[in-house]
Enzyme design. Structure first.
Site, mmCIF file in Angstrom:
data_model
loop_
_atom_site.group_PDB
_atom_site.id
_atom_site.type_symbol
_atom_site.label_atom_id
_atom_site.label_comp_id
_atom_site.label_asym_id
_atom_site.label_seq_id
_atom_site.Cartn_x
_atom_site.Cartn_y
_atom_site.Cartn_z
ATOM 1 N N GLY A 12 0.611 -1.140 -0.015
ATOM 2 C CA GLY A 12 -0.108 -0.157 0.124
ATOM 3 C C GLY A 12 0.853 1.289 0.016
ATOM 4 N N ASP A 35 1.392 -8.902 1.889
ATOM 5 C CA ASP A 35 0.204 -8.107 1.603
ATOM 6 C C ASP A 35 -0.702 -9.114 0.958
ATOM 7 O OD1 ASP A 35 -0.335 -4.815 0.998
ATOM 8 O OD2 ASP A 35 -1.742 -6.239 -0.089
ATOM 9 N N ILE A 36 -2.090 -8.936 0.978
ATOM 10 C CA ILE A 36 -3.061 -9.865 0.049
ATOM 11 C C ILE A 36 -2.760 -9.734 -1.231
ATOM 12 C CG2 ILE A 36 -4.785 -8.085 -0.234
ATOM 13 C CD1 ILE A 36 -6.609 -10.588 1.338
ATOM 14 N N TYR A 143 -14.683 4.410 9.704
ATOM 15 C CA TYR A 143 -13.171 4.396 9.951
ATOM 16 C C TYR A 143 -12.783 4.973 11.064
ATOM 17 C CZ TYR A 143 -8.314 5.400 8.553
ATOM 18 O OH TYR A 143 -7.032 5.561 8.631
ATOM 19 N N LYS A 147 -10.721 3.232 14.107
ATOM 20 C CA LYS A 147 -9.448 3.774 14.761
ATOM 21 C C LYS A 147 -9.715 4.131 16.162
ATOM 22 C CE LYS A 147 -6.775 3.340 11.210
ATOM 23 N NZ LYS A 147 -6.010 2.177 11.140
HETATM 24 N N1 SER Z 1 -5.902 9.688 5.036
HETATM 25 C C1 SER Z 1 -6.935 9.106 5.725
HETATM 26 C C2 SER Z 1 -8.184 8.886 4.995
HETATM 27 O O1 SER Z 1 -8.461 9.903 4.336
HETATM 28 C C3 SER Z 1 -7.360 9.439 7.150
HETATM 29 O O2 SER Z 1 -6.457 8.711 7.883
HETATM 30 O O3 SER Z 1 -9.100 7.917 4.846
#
Ligand code: SER
Length: 320
Positions: A12, A35-36, A143, A147
């Site tokens: 990535g 990585d996958i 997300y 986190k």
């Molecule tokens: N750069 C990331 C995003 O935009 C934020 O941690 O999802």
């Protein structure tokens, strides 16, 4: 135990540059990329690579045992924009992969973990300017929820089981080597590609959307910096605020115009605008600077210069 590193998610945007840097610091055979999916040529040719699903505990365990791994950098994750489309998939990937490495450390099979957190732990109720380490964290994105939860688990595993886990709240990261995917801050990478190819960029974030950002070299310095710090210097075991520069699409456009005067930006905000609006404008990262000596190097114009130079260079090479 000798130092041997496993990077999960090495193909990535962050993983590929992290692998490259760690292989320069340590012998390449001591840094195992996984990585996958396969990564770029440089990654695949510069040292060992294993196909690995970050959700598969026993597959990670096998690699850890076979290569006598002491440290894991877990860079696999689903980012903010994609996570809004696939909430359960994002939650499962982001949490299961973290538990896999936390549990390996709890069982004494690895010594140290790096796990990335994000500015996404903050939400609409957070004060936006110079956002403090310990202010309100009420994320409104899938997300961000993953986190923030991950940070709580990192701190819990450190306190309860003595797991040496270290984490940074990355801002948006800008790089030219490997494209990002599925993030809200990705516009700040795309804009350079489009400036060179079309002299025009249609921005999915609106004018005035100021976000904390950072050039990849600085992010890699911070990542290795916190991992190399003495354990007692790493006082925060959830995630450290980390900052370098803050800007909006119009600022990056102005910086590009210094090199490409005819460059034009138009604004067509989409669903990612809501995500960006929920995040801070700028971060207070004084704890990282104080505890383990973090300092950034690139400002916006320096970053623009390096981005344009390198992207123009690779465009020239591919058209030759
Ligand atoms: N750069 C990331 C995003 O935009 C934020 O941690 O999802």
């Amino acid at each position: 135990m000798k130092k041997r590193i496993l990077i999960i998610g090495a193909s990535g945007q962050i993983g590929s540059e992290l692998t490259e840097r760690l292989r320069k610091i340590y012998a390449p055979h001591k840094v195992i990329a996984s990585d996958i999916r396969e990564g770029n040529q440089e990654l695949m040719e510069s040292g060992p690579f294993e196909v690995l699903d970050a959700m598969d505990y026993s597959a990670i365990e096998d690699i850890v045992i076979n290569y006598e791994i002491s440290e894991v950098y877990l860079m696999a994750a689903m980012l903010s924009a994609t996570a809004e489309k696939f909430p359960m998939k994002a939650w499962n990937l982001n949490m299961t992969s973290l538990f896999n490495v936390l549990n390996l450390a709890k069982e004494g099979k690895i010594e140290k973990i790096f796990w990335p957190s994000s500015i996404a732990v903050f939400g609409p109720s957070t004060p936006k300017i110079n956002t403090h380490q310990n202010t309100i964290t009420e994320p409104s994105t899938v997300y961000g929820i993953s986190k923030l939860t991950g940070e709580r688990w990192c701190e819990y595993y450190h306190k309860k089981y003595g797991v040496d886990v270290r984490s940074l709240r990355y801002p948006g990261l800008i790089s030219y080597k490997t494209a990002p995917g599925g993030g809200t801050t990705d516009y700040a990478v795309e804009i350079y590609h489009k400036a060179i190819k079309h002299k025009k960029y249609i921005s999915f974030l609106d004018k005035g959307t100021v976000l904390p950002m950072m050039f990849m070299d600085d992010a890699i310095n911070a990542t290795i910096g916190i991992m190399e710090a003495k354990s007692e210097e790493v006082k925060i075991r959830s995630g450290y605020n980390l900052a370098a520069i803050s800007f909006g699409p119009e600022d990056i456009a102005a910086s590009i115009k210094k090199h490409i005067p005819e460059f034009e930006i138009v604004y067509q905000p989409d669903f990612r605008q809501d995500i960006a609006d929920s995040w801070p404008n700028s971060m207070d990262d004084s704890e990282a600077r104080k505890d383990w000596g973090w300092a950034h190097t690139y400002d916006l114009d320096e970053m623009t210069e390096v981005m344009l130079e390198n992207l123009q260079g690779s465009l020239r090479r591919t058209s030759e």
